[in-house]
Design a protein around this motif. Sequence first.
Motif, PDB file in Angstrom:
ATOM      1  N   PHE A   1      -3.635  10.192   4.850  1.00  0.00           N
ATOM      2  CA  PHE A   1      -2.992   9.592   3.669  1.00  0.00           C
ATOM      3  C   PHE A   1      -1.400   9.673   3.711  1.00  0.00           C
ATOM      4  O   PHE A   1      -0.685   8.865   3.016  1.00  0.00           O
ATOM      5  CB  PHE A   1      -3.314  10.652   2.461  1.00  0.00           C
TER       6      PHE A   1
ATOM      7  N   ASP B   1       0.599  -1.137  -0.099  1.00  0.00           N
ATOM      8  CA  ASP B   1       0.142   0.026   0.082  1.00  0.00           C
ATOM      9  C   ASP B   1       1.043   1.398   0.053  1.00  0.00           C
ATOM     10  O   ASP B   1       0.349   2.355  -0.116  1.00  0.00           O
ATOM     11  CB  ASP B   1      -0.951  -0.079   1.286  1.00  0.00           C
TER      12      ASP B   1
ATOM     13  N   ILE C   1      -3.509   8.651  -8.091  1.00  0.00           N
ATOM     14  CA  ILE C   1      -5.027   8.482  -8.057  1.00  0.00           C
ATOM     15  C   ILE C   1      -5.224   7.214  -9.006  1.00  0.00           C
ATOM     16  O   ILE C   1      -6.149   6.419  -8.654  1.00  0.00           O
ATOM     17  CB  ILE C   1      -5.663   9.759  -8.768  1.00  0.00           C
TER      18      ILE C   1
ATOM     19  N   ASP D   1     -12.675   4.809   4.505  1.00  0.00           N
ATOM     20  CA  ASP D   1     -11.256   4.462   4.218  1.00  0.00           C
ATOM     21  C   ASP D   1     -10.233   5.318   5.395  1.00  0.00           C
ATOM     22  O   ASP D   1     -10.431   6.366   5.988  1.00  0.00           O
ATOM     23  CB  ASP D   1     -10.701   5.200   3.104  1.00  0.00           C
TER      24      ASP D   1
ATOM     25  N   LYS E   1      -9.561  12.274   0.342  1.00  0.00           N
ATOM     26  CA  LYS E   1      -8.288  11.123   0.484  1.00  0.00           C
ATOM     27  C   LYS E   1      -7.028  11.987   0.003  1.00  0.00           C
ATOM     28  O   LYS E   1      -5.965  11.800   0.894  1.00  0.00           O
ATOM     29  CB  LYS E   1      -8.698   9.967  -0.278  1.00  0.00           C
TER      30      LYS E   1
ATOM     31  N   SER F   1      -5.771   4.155  -7.013  1.00  0.00           N
ATOM     32  CA  SER F   1      -6.662   3.973  -5.884  1.00  0.00           C
ATOM     33  C   SER F   1      -7.561   2.923  -5.953  1.00  0.00           C
ATOM     34  O   SER F   1      -8.253   2.892  -7.128  1.00  0.00           O
ATOM     35  CB  SER F   1      -7.238   5.713  -5.588  1.00  0.00           C
TER      36      SER F   1
END
Length: 528
Positions: free
Chosen positions: A312, A188, A277, A305, A234, A280
């Motif tokens: 983030f 991640d 992005i 999330d 986000k 994502s």
Amino acid sequence: MAELQVNCLYDFEGDDYNGELSFVAGETLTVLRQDIGDGWWEARSQDGRQGLVPETYVEVMSAPEPQFPPPPPPMVAETAYPTNGSMEQHQHQMPQQQQSFDDWDDDWDDDDDESSNSTGGASQQDLAGQGNFGLAAPTRREKQISPGSEMSKYGTVKSSFNRFSHFAKSGGEAFLMGQGEERVSDSDKIRIVETEEGPVWLNQDAAYTCTFSNLQVSRRYKHFDWLHERLEVKFVCIPIPPLPDKAVTGRYESEFVQERMRQLQYWVNRMVRHPVISRSDVLHHFLTCTDDKKWKVGKRKAEKDEFQGAKFFQLVEPPNQALETRDLEGKMENFCKFVMNMTENVKTLITVHHDYAKKQLGPFKREYTKIGTSLKQLALTFNLDKSPHSGALTAAIDYTGDAYNEIGEMFEKQPPREAYPLIEALYEYKGILQTYPEVLKVHEGAIGKAKECIKLQEEGKMNETEVTSVLTRADTISYATLAEMNNFQRDRVVDFKSMMQHYLREQIDFYKNLTQKLETALHHYDNA
């Protein structure tokens, strides 16, 4: 009910106009409300002053002992409900009943708006529309403040928040102070690498395009609006371009629907090009999910999330090298000047080409038509002379009149080929540039907080280990901001090169055709 006591960790000079409460480190406050939102609590000082305080500036001293409510009254034999009462009346009499997620999702999917396909061709046409590409500014619920403008060194931010609220709202202070850290899996992590151009997002060329396929995903405008909100929440260090306007009237006219679909397709293309992005989960879910149940599950997952806002930055893995403050501030100042100047340049170009397109549609066509008509009238007069030696000249003049009339029509048809695509692309960049000041406020807040911690260390109120941790996290925010700035500049070079090439090719083709018509008319005089 027992009152909640908190200890103030740092000095805070509140803004009386915004209803904030000033305090000093070590002071004890009584919390009155914790449901204000946006990172704020309402509290009362020991001397009776009352106002809003940033929750990351205080820590709870001790949890109050719960006080149980009195037992309920004895059950009555019968409860009467009006037989003609509406559902809303019944729900009001049963306040503990809440609407389920499924009911909310049913409302989400049931409206009268038209659908838009998100899997249209990856056209290189540009975002159209001349409406309001700005976004609503955040406000605090507890105190109504009239909108104004706040000037920072990053430009004018149209909002009502003060110097702390946007940074606090995003969770920036909590991230800097190491609060609420989550374990991040290696898969991640979003890596930033150092290059000759400066920090960049890893996998710059890993973005993809959105093209036609056998998989059709039907999306309404409200789904795009939801996705836009999720991306904004986000990715706090990435400017998310505004969506095209949603018209209130005439929204079912076929031309409007098709045009808005084209604009939304262009917006999606911009998102899938971005190296962060494009990876994502929320974007993948939006683009690929075709099952209603899976859509609702993925939608709730995206809304919950755990790495939203400043969290983030927990995903970001920057280079293991501290940034030099003076060099960083110099780059930020230069970029902010660039954004402000480019904003004005874009506005000027839009105005100039609007005026130019109007002249092509009106005065230019009209003037060439006047020339063509006057020449045609002259040919009619010359045609009264039936002499053999006059006929060829008369025909040549008549042909020239037709050529000028056609040139007038060429000017009328030209704006959709050259001026309009350029204007549409400029409008998209205008929207991106408008979001930058607020995005950069997160970085400004981080740098301000880091300097504040250094000052606290000098005063003996923070130890070296704590300050070093804060500076390391501030560098993470700085690296992410620099990487996004470089990504913007790379995209800008690609986009403006394509825009100008298309514009000049259309201009060249236009004037070639215009010249060819005049040269053909000229040849008619060779044998006159």
